[in-house]
Design an enzyme around this catalytic site. Structure first.
Site, PDB file in Angstrom:
ATOM      1  N   LYS A  21     -13.752  -3.683   9.086  1.00 23.53           N
ATOM      2  CA  LYS A  21     -14.137  -4.429   7.888  1.00 23.53           C
ATOM      3  C   LYS A  21     -13.222  -5.626   7.665  1.00 23.53           C
ATOM      4  O   LYS A  21     -13.621  -6.615   7.035  1.00 23.53           O
ATOM      5  CB  LYS A  21     -14.171  -3.517   6.669  1.00 23.53           C
ATOM      6  N   TRP A  55       0.827  -1.206   0.000  1.00 25.47           N
ATOM      7  CA  TRP A  55       0.000   0.000   0.000  1.00 25.47           C
ATOM      8  C   TRP A  55       0.859   1.253   0.000  1.00 25.47           C
ATOM      9  O   TRP A  55       0.580   2.229  -0.699  1.00 25.47           O
ATOM     10  CB  TRP A  55      -0.970  -0.033   1.166  1.00 25.47           C
ATOM     11  N   SER A  82      -9.611   0.263  -1.742  1.00 23.55           N
ATOM     12  CA  SER A  82      -8.420   0.630  -2.525  1.00 23.55           C
ATOM     13  C   SER A  82      -7.341  -0.438  -2.435  1.00 23.55           C
ATOM     14  O   SER A  82      -6.396  -0.301  -1.661  1.00 23.55           O
ATOM     15  CB  SER A  82      -7.857   1.960  -2.013  1.00 23.55           C
ATOM     16  N   THR A 116     -13.248  -5.570   0.295  1.00 18.45           N
ATOM     17  CA  THR A 116     -12.380  -6.453   1.067  1.00 18.45           C
ATOM     18  C   THR A 116     -12.971  -7.847   1.229  1.00 18.45           C
ATOM     19  O   THR A 116     -12.233  -8.817   1.376  1.00 18.45           O
ATOM     20  CB  THR A 116     -12.110  -5.842   2.456  1.00 18.45           C
TER      21      THR A 116
END
Length: 349
Positions: A195, A15, A142, A252
């Protein structure tokens, strides 16, 4: 494109590398910090980060370093993408080189083990003298694997200080990376962290072959749990209907890129948690976040049956199939009862 400001990204995982690529596409000179000398040399010489994003060629505007001083010197902004377990250590190193006017953004989805603090709380404690209201968080659906390929992505940056939020927005927004602002730091951080628990459950469900109906129920009821705890911690309920809530939850729980989903699917195959984490070779934030949610739900008096059952599977040796059966056999209730409870404490739409 002419070079603009210098920006630092800490650390050089998947990331962090993807965010560095976004910044470089926006014309910024990027200093990517890593503890690993081999990784630093590979990025600088070969323009690649083969461990985390093997197929991507990195811009010449991205340089890597092991020196925190070099990374932060003259940087107008710093984006911290350290795992939650390392955030305090990284922040402690940052504070000796950070200028008070530097924009600070974190993009880490998790809680600190032990203290159960959100990442902005950890940063505020370690960055002595830095205005905590200017600390921003970047979150939303993302996956790094798609961002590095410049596929359309939409995220949110949350900050109490509107000017700081808009500065972060301007820093990151590109034709393929759209950035919204939101003042609800608590909600964005809670949604982004929790999440990952539901994604573990989605991987378990898919691995057990339970089908789309089961996963749809898991996402829906999982979002209810996220919202309940988030609102108890002071979040705006509307945040959970946005990018940091349902948006991040969907991507996700349904994507092959999700390491939390993959970990859940491996657990469904009968592998132990230790085996799964060893094979993954990367941080699976949902594991520690499940522990944190288990404790936070009790601290705030919130019911989180999905998180509880995942805790039983991960840490108490419960069979995944038995956990699902126990969830299905819970006492009857009205769908809106759990959702309505937090609004009785003062929230309104």
């Amino acid at each position: 494109m002419a070079a603009r400001s210098k920006t630092a990204v800490l650390v050089a995982g998947s990331w962090g590398t993807a965010i560095a690529s976004v910044l470089s596409d926006n014309g910024h000179q990027v200093m990517l910090w890593s503890r690993n000398q081999e990784q630093v040399e590979e990025i600088n010489r070969e323009r690649r980060n083969s461990r985390f994003l093997s197929g991507a060629e990195l811009s010449y505007r991205i340089q890597a370093t092991r020196s925190m001083q070099e990374a932060l010197e003259d940087a107008e902004a710093v984006i911290v993408v350290a795992p939650s377990a390392a955030m305090r250590e990284v922040a402690s190193q940052m504070k000796h080189h950070l200028h008070e006017r530097t924009t600070v953004i974190h993009a880490t989805k998790g809680f600190e083990a032990g203290s159960l603090k959100r990442m902005t709380e950890v940063l505020a404690e370690e960055l002595n003298g830095y205005d905590p209201k200017r600390l921003a968080v970047l979150s939303g659906p993302s996956h790094a694997e798609e961002v590095i390929q410049r596929r359309p992505t939409t995220v949110v940056v949350a900050c109490e200080d509107k000017t700081a939020a808009e500065t972060a927005q301007d820093l990151l927004i590109t034709p393929y990376f759209r950035v919204y602002t939101n003042p609800d730091v608590v909600g964005v951080e809670v949604g982004g962290a929790l999440k990952n628990i539901i994604a573990l459950g989605a991987g378990l469900s898919d691995g057990l072959g339970f089908g789309d109906n089961a996963k749809a129920a898991l996402l829906t009821r999982g979002l209810a749990e996220i919202a309940r705890l988030g609102m108890a911690m002071g979040a705006n309920p509307l945040t959970f209907s946005g990018l940091a809530g349902i948006g991040d939850l969907v991507v996700t729980c349904t994507s092959k890129h999700s390491r939390n989903w993959r970990a859940g699917a491996m657990l469904a195959e009968g592998q132990s948690l230790e085996e799964v984490l060893k094979r993954m070779g990367m941080v699976v934030e949902g594991v520690k976040t499940t522990q944190a949610a288990y404790k936070l739900s009790r601290q705030y008096g919130i019911t989180m049956p999905i998180a509880d059952e995942l805790h039983n599977v991960l840490f108490d040796g419960k069979e995944p199939k038995a956990a699902v059966e126990d969830l299905m056999e819970r006492g009857r209730t009205h769908e809106m009862e759990d959702l309505a409870e937090p609004f009785q404490s003062g929230w309104s739409i």
